[in-house]
Design an enzyme around this catalytic site. Structure first.
Site, PDB file in Angstrom:
ATOM      1  CB  CYS A  62      49.308  49.222  58.052  1.00  0.00           C
ATOM      2  SG  CYS A  62      48.401  47.556  57.837  1.00  0.00           S
TER       3      CYS A  62
ATOM      4  CE1 TYR B   3      42.097  33.661  47.151  1.00  0.00           C
ATOM      5  CE2 TYR B   3      41.755  33.168  44.536  1.00  0.00           C
ATOM      6  CZ  TYR B   3      41.673  33.864  45.681  1.00  0.00           C
ATOM      7  OH  TYR B   3      40.819  35.075  45.439  1.00  0.00           O
TER       8      TYR B   3
ATOM      9  CD  GLU C  74      38.353  35.171  43.478  1.00  0.00           C
ATOM     10  OE1 GLU C  74      39.675  35.225  43.323  1.00  0.00           O
ATOM     11  OE2 GLU C  74      37.696  36.319  44.281  1.00  0.00           O
TER      12      GLU C  74
ATOM     13  CB  CYS D  10      51.972  44.405  61.984  1.00  0.00           C
ATOM     14  SG  CYS D  10      52.868  43.827  60.826  1.00  0.00           S
TER      15      CYS D  10
ATOM     16  CB  THR E  22      46.542  37.365  36.197  1.00  0.00           C
ATOM     17  OG1 THR E  22      46.755  36.219  35.844  1.00  0.00           O
ATOM     18  CG2 THR E  22      46.213  38.476  35.179  1.00  0.00           C
TER      19      THR E  22
ATOM     20  CG  LEU F 229      43.933  36.641  31.306  1.00  0.00           C
ATOM     21  CD1 LEU F 229      44.500  37.899  31.741  1.00  0.00           C
ATOM     22  CD2 LEU F 229      42.356  36.257  31.312  1.00  0.00           C
TER      23      LEU F 229
ATOM     24  CG  ASP G 126      45.794  35.719  47.851  1.00  0.00           C
ATOM     25  OD1 ASP G 126      45.925  36.024  48.884  1.00  0.00           O
ATOM     26  OD2 ASP G 126      45.683  36.747  46.826  1.00  0.00           O
TER      27      ASP G 126
END
Length: 353
Positions: A207, A125, A42, A213, A48, A85, A143
């Site tokens: 989806c 998060y 995490e 949605c 990233t 990183l 996130d």
DNA sequence: AATTCGGGGAT
DNA sequence: ATCCCAGAATT
């Protein structure tokens, strides 16, 4: 405003989790629920992409397979494993927090939200991700993916660039999250954001929760999420000095403990605001108390950070005799340099040698 | 609330 | 070029 009043929550949970169980990617940190592995993954995944993290995660686990190994490691070795990183404070905070867990909690990652959230580098998060994925607790893990997905599903038109907006999404997730499988729910939301509900041209026809949605129903999925644009970045120009003595060794300096690229190593840099090209030789002679043999111009390096840009004019300077070094500098051979954590911009200089 | 922290891949 | 990524800490 009650965003979740119209959604069929049990059906939504089932559609999402069923899709996740069958379509999820095989990822190294999904091999088991080891809280340490979940934690490391995490932290690495903050800002990233998954594909970038995978090799770093594998290498990190080889060098630091458990809490004790990381707690007892040399910080420079941890930074070396993090080299390339980015956001290097993540690595320093992670090791510091792991040391705290070993000392305070007998090397058991706490499953208490308060204790977990107090650890360095563990924000809202990451706390929710560890609690749900490693400990099966129904805590939100909001996130960028989750905000994008939910802003579309529930047509939430708040600015996701604002810190406060995350609170809106956290309370929404508390209403939606599966109590039976919070891990699959949270990971499913993120996986959906990564694979289907992408920032541009989402694959709505594929989806699994299309029926839920609102943005798709209203045909506005491309306009969400709402995000205020950020300001333009500044640029900074330096001379990067590859100074080699008559024994073939190079000067490498360590950056300060705080700020950009903290504690990483680099070829000495001097801002073009402090010295111009014509006075560079004099500057080097005075600063390093040495005689210059030759000066050669190498390929310039441009490096774009998230909030600024570096333009590096790279100079190869060969000097004679003794060199006066500051405390944060070392003289080392070319092969020795590769053992130190360097920013990518200086790796690109290193490649020219 | 706004800024600082890296780097790379997609568009 | 611009966006954005399994964000957090600092100011």
């Amino acid at each position: 405003m009650n965003y979740t009043s119209t959604i069929n929550i049990p059906q939504f949970q089932e559609d999402l989790i069923t899709w996740f169980e069958s379509e999820q990617r095989i990822l190294p940190w999904r091999e088991n629920q080891d809280p340490y592995r979940v934690w490391v993954s995490e932290i690495m995944l903050q800002q990233t992409k998954v594909d970038t993290v995978i090799p770093y995660f594998q290498n990190f686990m080889k060098h630091f397979p458990n809490l004790e190994a990381l707690a007892n490691a040399d910080q420079q070795d941890v930074l070396k494993a993090w080299e390339g990183l980015g956001y290097y404070s993540r690595a320093r905070n992670l090791q510091s927090a792991v040391q705290e867990v070993v000392e305070l909690y007998d090397a058991d990652v706490p499953n208490d939200p308060k204790q977990l959230g107090d650890l360095k580098g563990v924000g809202p998060y990451t706390k929710g991700a560890i609690l749900s994925i490693a400990f099966d607790q129904p805590e939100p893990a909001v996130d960028g993916n989750v905000m994008r997905v939910l802003s579309r599903i529930l047509r939430i038109e708040e600015d996701i660039a604002k810190q406060k907006t995350r609170n809106t999404f956290e309370s929404v997730v508390r209403e939606l999250i599966s109590q039976d499988n919070p891990s699959a729910f949270n990971q499913g939301m993120m996986e959906l954001g990564a694979l289907i509900c992408t920032p541009k041209s989402p694959s709505c026809l594929l989806c699994p929760v299309q029926a839920h949605c609102v943005a798709y129903r209203d045909g506005v999925e491309q306009t969400l999420p709402i995000k205020k644009k950020k300001t333009k970045k500044s640029s900074h120009t330096y001379f990067a000095l590859v100074i080699q003595d008559d024994a073939g060794n190079f000067i490498i300096e360590q950056r300060p403990e705080q700020g950009l690229l903290a504690k990483l190593w680099q070829f000495p840099m001097v801002s073009t605001n402090e010295v111009d090209e014509n006075h560079l030789s004099v500057f080097i002679q005075e600063k390093y108390q040495t005689d210059i043999d030759t000066v050669e111009t190498l390929e310039p390096v441009k490096h774009v950070f998230s909030h600024l840009t570096w333009y590096l004019h790279v100079k190869m300077i060969k000097v004679r005799g003794k060199i006066s070094l500051n405390k944060n500098m070392k003289l080392m051979s070319k092969s020795e340099i590769s053992k130190y954590p360097l920013p990518v911009s200086h790796q690109n200089i290193y490649k020219q040698l």
